[in-house]
Design an enzyme around this catalytic site. Structure first.
Site, PDB file in Angstrom:
ATOM      1  N   ASP A 414      -7.616   4.062  -1.560  1.00  0.00           N
ATOM      2  CA  ASP A 414      -6.867   3.239  -0.608  1.00  0.00           C
ATOM      3  C   ASP A 414      -7.772   2.668   0.489  1.00  0.00           C
ATOM      4  O   ASP A 414      -8.297   3.411   1.316  1.00  0.00           O
ATOM      5  CB  ASP A 414      -5.754   4.108  -0.001  1.00  0.00           C
ATOM      6  N   GLY A 456      -3.495  -6.136  -2.354  1.00  0.00           N
ATOM      7  CA  GLY A 456      -3.583  -7.473  -2.943  1.00  0.00           C
ATOM      8  C   GLY A 456      -4.625  -8.382  -2.313  1.00  0.00           C
ATOM      9  O   GLY A 456      -4.725  -9.554  -2.662  1.00  0.00           O
ATOM     10  N   ASP A 477       3.152  -1.995   1.410  1.00  0.00           N
ATOM     11  CA  ASP A 477       3.976  -0.844   1.029  1.00  0.00           C
ATOM     12  C   ASP A 477       5.442  -1.227   0.817  1.00  0.00           C
ATOM     13  O   ASP A 477       6.011  -2.002   1.573  1.00  0.00           O
ATOM     14  CB  ASP A 477       3.917   0.229   2.119  1.00  0.00           C
TER      15      ASP A 477
HETATM   16  C1  GAL Z   1      -1.085   3.178   2.497  1.00  0.00           C
HETATM   17  C2  GAL Z   1      -0.696   3.022   1.045  1.00  0.00           C
HETATM   18  C3  GAL Z   1       0.465   3.924   0.770  1.00  0.00           C
HETATM   19  C4  GAL Z   1       0.085   5.365   1.085  1.00  0.00           C
HETATM   20  C5  GAL Z   1      -0.441   5.462   2.506  1.00  0.00           C
HETATM   21  C6  GAL Z   1      -1.004   6.833   2.818  1.00  0.00           C
HETATM   22  O1  GAL Z   1      -2.185   2.369   2.791  1.00  0.00           O
HETATM   23  O2  GAL Z   1      -0.383   1.684   0.784  1.00  0.00           O
HETATM   24  O3  GAL Z   1       0.889   3.794  -0.567  1.00  0.00           O
HETATM   25  O4  GAL Z   1      -0.880   5.784   0.172  1.00  0.00           O
HETATM   26  O5  GAL Z   1      -1.461   4.528   2.745  1.00  0.00           O
HETATM   27  O6  GAL Z   1      -1.450   6.937   4.125  1.00  0.00           O
END
Ligand code: GAL
Length: 664
Positions: A414, A456, A477
């Site tokens: 991430d 994306g 999200d």
């Molecule tokens: C976001 C991600 C989520 C989740 C979250 C955890 O950036 O899009 O799906 O993983 O971080 O902190």
């Protein structure tokens, strides 16, 4: 008997309303501001509902006009107010808050409709309003109404939909109105229960790299005990005939055609299963569970084990659900005084340490594997994760090794904290951290599905595979609202050329069952029809399917949504095509996915929220002609032979999902 009780209840309720109305007439008229009510029961598409402020906590302003009082919300939003027949009038000024009118994006994207319902009947609608439109005055007679619903719809997109109910006020007599939990339509189950005889489920094709550990569980529904067999298993692999688990390693690259057999006292079935030993893994989209949409940072070892165990005990595994993925918050945090989170963040050799909520990672993955499931983990390429825990920055190889040593089979990587390293990334910078981890994972000698998460940026679908990704998030999200789910899902239309075996567009995890992003969960705020749309669309899109609710708390309806093998077959089809939108008119979208056997899976989606509409798929749009057989996939029922087209009534925000098979 039941009817008698029901009619008695209806009588009591309507007598109550008549009584209230009669008494109300003689008592003094009073007013309550909407912002004085408990707003916590509202459903809101993004952020927190606000009193006397916009959803972004700024003063309420619509087209330059300021309002001292009111409620700031965000589409899709619903608030139910119990009046019990004491209401007189609802009034307000409504519109999009000026806080989104400052940017071109905001101006272009913001569009909402304000709706006022009384006992399910539409009393007033604003028509579509955009940023900069002057506030509209609402004055609605609410006499005799039991429940008032104040709703803001955002069409199929909720970007910038900051909506204000300014100066909103309810006039009433007698007892003051109060808000209640928003009532959802009753769920209805379409999926037929699996029968007692064996039926083999899950993918028909599986990829593994030469020499890497092989682990696959043959899944089937039907009564237990069940015996499994595989004919033509390549050298190096061993099947456990009691539970269907195949383990070992295959040295030589190649395609191995096998036949899987499942047998119980009710019968015996077989199905072809292809093992492809080569460089590509995840030949069908991963199906499993992820901790984020339910627990977020409240996740711990016990909760992960509970979902893993329930995956097996509930029978979900028998429908092909195999991944158990831990998202953020399992690692430690620098500078943390929290004894559970704790320091140091790595051991003396630089290898990651899990935090106190995950005392034994290897023990946890061993447990997950013993159940026939696979395990997934999460980290960021940056110095820290989204939730502020330690990231992989400058420790990528060691982290990959540790993940492999712990026994993980899936990594979600991430971006998040990496924005500290590359605040305004160009394309090369966007690719860089993902290419680094790709090479580190390769070196581990373990097949680890590589899931890119960077929302994306830089059109990741065009280069995600080049940096080794097996799937890549295409959007921000998801949350449990129609605007979010449909906004994300239907926006995948142009991305079909980029999906295929080993490379999937990922519109984020599922929002069915109980979600909450923390310790407190609530049932996903989608109507049953919206949930059918969600699952049907994700299957048509060949998206990874990651359940976001605690499996041990799953209700019957959610279970039925996730265990329809004919629907799941659409997702797992070996051809690996992503559906295309082939027609769009009158609020109906038609999406078609080419299947390996030459048939088409077709979804007729109704984007309209309030009325059922007719949806039609024409054979000419799917390159078919003449007579075709049509099968309803949710009901698992043949609908008959049709010529030139198929037409069906599609419920509001709902779907009809069919498979169309040309006559031989
Ligand atoms: C976001 C991600 C989520 C989740 C979250 C955890 O950036 O899009 O799906 O993983 O971080 O902190």
């Amino acid at each position: 008997m039941r009817t008698a009780i029901l009619s008695a209840m209806v009588l009591v309720v309507s007598c109550g309303l008549v009584w209230a109305a009669e008494n109300a007439a003689s008592s003094e008229l009073q007013q309550v501001w909407l912002d004085e009510l408990d707003l916590s029961k509202a459903i809101i598409g993004w952020g927190q509902i606000q009193k006397n402020k916009s959803v972004d906590s700024k003063p309420l302003v619509i087209a330059g006009k300021s309002f001292a009082r009111g409620v700031g919300t965000h589409a899709d939003s619903r608030l139910d107010v119990k009046l019990g027949g004491i209401g007189e009038q609802f009034e307000a000024w409504v519109g999009i808050d000026d806080e989104v009118a400052g940017s071109d994006q905001g101006k272009a994207a913001a569009s909402v409709e304000f709706l006022v319902f009384g006992d399910g009947r539409l009393l007033w609608r604003s028509e579509v309003m955009r940023a900069g439109n002057p506030a509209k005055e609402v004055k609605v007679n609410i006499k005799g109404i039991d429940t008032l619903r104040l709703q803001v719809s955002g069409g199929n997109d909720i970007n910038y939909d900051h909506a204000d109910w300014a100066q909103a006020q309810i006039s009433y007599r007698l007892t003051a109105p109060h808000t209640i939990d928003v009532v959802m339509p009753a769920p209805y189950i379409l999926t037929p229960k699996a029968g007692p005889a064996p039926r083999i489920t899950g993918p028909k094709i599986f990829g593994v790299r030469p020499g890497n550990p092989f682990f696959f569980t043959v899944t089937a529904t039907g009564d237990r005990p069940m015996k499994f067999a595989v004919r033509g298993l390549p050298e190096g692999l061993i099947l456990n005939s009691d539970n269907g688990q195949i383990r070992g390693a295959v040295k030589n690259a190649g395609e191995y055609k096998t036949t899987v057999v499942a047998e119980n006292k009710h019968g015996k079935v077989e199905r072809e299963f292809k093992i492809v030993v080569g460089d590509t893994i995840s030949l069908t989209p991963p199906m499993g569970w992820n901790s984020w949409n339910c627990w977020a940072c409240a996740v711990d070892d016990e909760k992960v084990r509970a979902s893993a165990k329930a995956m097996v005990d509930s029978g979900l595994l028998n429908h092909g659900w195999t991944y158990i993925n831990i998202d953020d918050c399992w690692m430690r945090r620098e500078g943390s005084k929290d004894p559970v989170i704790g320091e140091p963040v790595r051991d003396k050799d630089g290898y990651l340490l899990s935090n106190g909520k995950f005392p034994d990672m290897k023990g946890l993955t061993d447990y997950i594997h013993s159940l026939g499931l696979r395990a997934g983990i999460y980290i960021s390429p940056g110095p820290n994760t989204c939730a502020g825990y330690i990231g992989s920055w400058e420790h990528e190889q060691k982290d990959a090794e540790r993940f492999a040593e712990w026994g993980f089979d899936y990594l979600k990587y991430d971006w998040c904290g990496y924005s500290r390293i590359a605040p305004n990334p160009n394309l090369d910078e966007l690719k860089k951290p993902y290419a680094v981890m790709r090479d580190c994972l390769k070196n581990t000698g373990r097949d680890i599905i590589y899931s890119l998460c960077q929302y994306g940026m830089g059109e990741v679908w065009k280069w995600g595979a080049e940096v080794g990704g097996n799937c890549w998030r295409t959007t921000g999200d998801i949350t449990d609202s129609w605007g979010s789910m449909a906004g994300i899902g239907f926006k995948q239309a142009e991305l079909y050329p980029y999906a295929g075996p080993g490379r999937w567009n990922d519109p984020d995890m599922l929002v069915v069952g109980k979600v909450g992003w923390g310790p407190n969960l609530h049932p996903a705020r989608l109507t049953p029809d919206e949930q059918y749309t969600h699952i049907s669309l994700w299957c048509l899109l060949s998206s990874p399917l990651l359940i976001g609710c605690p499996i041990e708390q799953m209700d019957e309806f959610t279970y039925s949504l996730l265990t329809n093998d004919e629907v799941l077959d659409v997702n797992q089809d070996p051809l690996g095509q992503q559906a295309r939108r082939i027609a769009q008119a009158n609020g109906i979208e038609v999406w078609s996915k080419a299947m390996e056997d030459g048939s088409r899976a077709v979804g007729l989606f109704n984007m309209n929220e309030f009325e059922a509409r007719k949806g039609t798929v024409s054979w000419k749009d799917i390159a078919f002609a003449g007579q075709c057989q049509v099968r309803d996939l949710w009901r698992q029922k043949d609908l008959g032979m049709f010529e030139n087209e198929f037409m069906a009534d599609v419920p509001p925000h709902g779907v009809v999902l069919v498979r169309i098979i040309p006559a031989k």
